[in-house]
Write an enzyme that holds these catalytic residues in place. Structure first.
Site, PDB file in Angstrom:
ATOM      1  N   ARG A   1      29.811  53.706  38.141  1.00 46.32           N
ATOM      2  CA  ARG A   1      30.234  52.960  38.643  1.00 46.32           C
ATOM      3  C   ARG A   1      31.016  54.125  39.915  1.00 46.32           C
ATOM      4  NH1 ARG A   1      35.221  54.835  37.175  1.00 46.32           N
ATOM      5  NH2 ARG A   1      34.385  54.796  34.915  1.00 46.32           N
TER       6      ARG A   1
ATOM      7  N   TYR B   1      41.051  30.688  52.184  1.00 47.36           N
ATOM      8  CA  TYR B   1      39.960  30.793  50.656  1.00 47.36           C
ATOM      9  C   TYR B   1      40.865  30.969  49.613  1.00 47.36           C
ATOM     10  CZ  TYR B   1      37.234  31.724  47.006  1.00 47.36           C
ATOM     11  OH  TYR B   1      36.356  30.921  46.107  1.00 47.36           O
TER      12      TYR B   1
ATOM     13  N   ASP C   1      39.418  38.488  57.023  1.00 46.15           N
ATOM     14  CA  ASP C   1      38.565  37.861  55.973  1.00 46.15           C
ATOM     15  C   ASP C   1      37.330  37.520  57.011  1.00 46.15           C
ATOM     16  OD1 ASP C   1      36.542  36.735  54.915  1.00 46.15           O
ATOM     17  OD2 ASP C   1      38.527  36.545  53.193  1.00 46.15           O
TER      18      ASP C   1
ATOM     19  N   LYS D   1      28.277  34.830  51.548  1.00 49.14           N
ATOM     20  CA  LYS D   1      28.682  33.509  51.549  1.00 49.14           C
ATOM     21  C   LYS D   1      27.278  34.094  52.693  1.00 49.14           C
ATOM     22  CE  LYS D   1      31.294  32.384  49.536  1.00 49.14           C
ATOM     23  NZ  LYS D   1      32.595  32.717  49.603  1.00 49.14           N
TER      24      LYS D   1
HETATM   25  C1  LIG Z   1      34.364  32.688  48.989  1.00 45.95           C
HETATM   26  C2  LIG Z   1      35.608  33.145  49.861  1.00 45.95           C
HETATM   27  C3  LIG Z   1      36.052  34.796  49.738  1.00 45.95           C
HETATM   28  C4  LIG Z   1      35.822  34.852  47.715  1.00 45.95           C
HETATM   29  O1  LIG Z   1      34.354  35.662  47.979  1.00 45.95           O
HETATM   30  P1  LIG Z   1      33.909  35.068  46.152  1.00 45.95           P
HETATM   31  O2  LIG Z   1      32.565  36.349  46.660  1.00 45.95           O
HETATM   32  O3  LIG Z   1      33.819  34.192  45.988  1.00 45.95           O
HETATM   33  O4  LIG Z   1      35.284  36.066  44.853  1.00 45.95           O
HETATM   34  C5  LIG Z   1      36.875  34.907  50.136  1.00 45.95           C
HETATM   35  N1  LIG Z   1      36.976  35.363  51.469  1.00 45.95           N
HETATM   36  C6  LIG Z   1      36.173  33.873  51.755  1.00 45.95           C
HETATM   37  C7  LIG Z   1      36.646  33.176  53.453  1.00 45.95           C
HETATM   38  C8  LIG Z   1      35.062  32.866  51.320  1.00 45.95           C
HETATM   39  O5  LIG Z   1      35.051  31.897  51.683  1.00 45.95           O
END
Ligand SMILES: *Cc1c(COP(=O)(O)O)cnc(C)c1O
Length: 381
Positions: free
Chosen positions: A46, A98, A170, A195
């Site tokens: 961890r 998101y 983000d 993604k």
């Molecule tokens: C999918 C997504 C998240 C969250 O990520 P996870 O891997 O699903 O927890 C956060 N921000 C954006 C822009 C996303 O597309």
């Protein structure tokens, strides 16, 4: 090194001990200690794991940051970043973000007295007005999810820093291949690695990257304390995915531009959202701060087409949550990715119930256009 080489040789390149060209998967929870207080740099997975560490170094290199951290999901990364704040602190947040980010703010951190205010961050006057004493940071997605609204990151950073606040970006939609927020003045970059970075719709992962040593230490402390770390195997899959990020993003971009242009001049469309179109309000800023507009398009069909029938009629393109994989996916934000946002707020920010979000994959663009065309035609009321 240029980013195209960093994608393949950044971070820790292969394995010094054996010469293996890939970073080994250290599938271990703990490490032998040679005596009390005598370890070889690793104690417990961890706290640190060599496969994860190689990936963390890689994402830091790609974002031109000092320090990177890998998490079990994008939301685990966001959870850790939000844990920097305390009761009484407020965040200014982009008005289309998101759905899960909205949910963790609204339903989790709100409970602990960390509040938020929603602002259209593409309007710099609104950002300026929203920053009062209690605000500690501005949280931006650009292009934002799902309306692809572009925020001028450099300008927001200038405003926030003038007032002594941090900027969190983000960067999931563009990845460091197309946009590097730290170089535009952001303090913290967040990713859902699930993604484009992973790119194959097979792994859930998240990242945080910063440029400041003190902030890096605080975040590392929180990562270890909260514990939402990425597993060794998933770290390996991320490294493997990132190697092809450049070639994938080039194709995502090329396909998305072609499809956005096709949609825009087709007879089926009420509205297309894509910052790579010259007619898009975010076009100039997008061009200034990023090396491409990415692979995400949103659109609304004219009223004579039934979006429910459209989703059902697609053959090649899949109806599913998520985005950024090699395969094309469509989703219905109002009932899927953004269902956690109350209808009233959704409508206020312009997330139409008929909005379709399209993650353009790297298939042949003519096949994608043909699938859209036949599904739209079948959906005529
Ligand atoms: C999918 C997504 C998240 C969250 O990520 P996870 O891997 O699903 O927890 C956060 N921000 C954006 C822009 C996303 O597309």
């Amino acid at each position: 090194m240029n980013i195209n080489s960093l994608l393949i040789h950044g971070g820790i390149d292969g394995d010094e001990t054996t010469g293996a060209v890939n970073v080994p998967i250290y599938q271990t929870s703990t490490y032998r200690q040679d005596g009390i207080g005598e370890n070889r740099g690793w104690e417990y997975s961890r706290t640190g794991n060599p496969t994860r560490a190689a990936l963390e170094k890689l994402i830091a290199d790609l974002e031109q940051g000092e320090s990177g951290l890998a998490f079990a999901s994008g939301l685990a990364a966001i959870d850790t970043v939000l844990s920097l704040f305390k009761a009484g602190d407020k965040l200014v947040v982009s008005d289309n973000i998101y759905g899960g980010t909205f949910r963790i703010l609204d339903k989790v951190f709100n409970k602990f007295g960390i509040t938020y205010t929603i602002v259209n961050t593409s309007d710099l006057n609104k950002v300026e007005e929203a920053i009062d004493e209690s605000v500690k940071a501005v949280y931006v997605e650009s292009p934002a999810n799902p309306l692809l609204t572009v925020t001028d990151i450099e300008a927001v950073a200038e405003i926030a820093h003038r007032k002594g606040k941090k900027v969190i970006v983000d960067n999931t939609f563009l990845t460091p291949y197309l946009q590097r927020p730290l170089t535009l003045g952001a303090d913290i970059v967040i990713h859902s690695g699930t993604k484009y970075l992973g790119g194959h719709s097979d792994t859930i992962a998240g990242f945080v990257v910063v440029n400041d040593e003190k902030l890096a230490e605080e975040l590392y402390f929180l990562q270890n304390s909260i514990g939402g770390v990425l597993a060794p195997w998933d770290s390996f899959l991320m490294i493997r995915g990132i190697k092809t990020l450049g070639v994938r993003m080039d194709r995502h971009n090329e396909n998305a531009i072609a499809i956005a242009k096709w949609l825009q001049k087709s007879p089926y469309i009420k509205k297309v959202y894509y910052p790579g179109l010259e007619s898009d309000p975010g076009y100039e800023i997008q061009k200034k701060q990023a090396d491409g507009a990415g692979g995400m398009i949103s659109f609304v069909l004219k009223d004579e087409y039934d979006y429910r029938k459209f989703f059902k009629s697609l053959k090649l393109i899949t109806l599913a949550e998520s985005l950024g994989g090699v395969e094309s996916l469509v989703c219905h934000p109002a009932s899927m990715t953004h269902a956690a946002i109350p209808e009233e707020i959704r409508h206020k920010v312009g997330i139409d119930d008929a909005l379709i979000r399209f993650s353009v994959g790297i298939e042949d663009k003519d096949d994608l256009i043909n699938d859209l065309k036949q599904a739209i035609e079948k959906s005529k009321r």
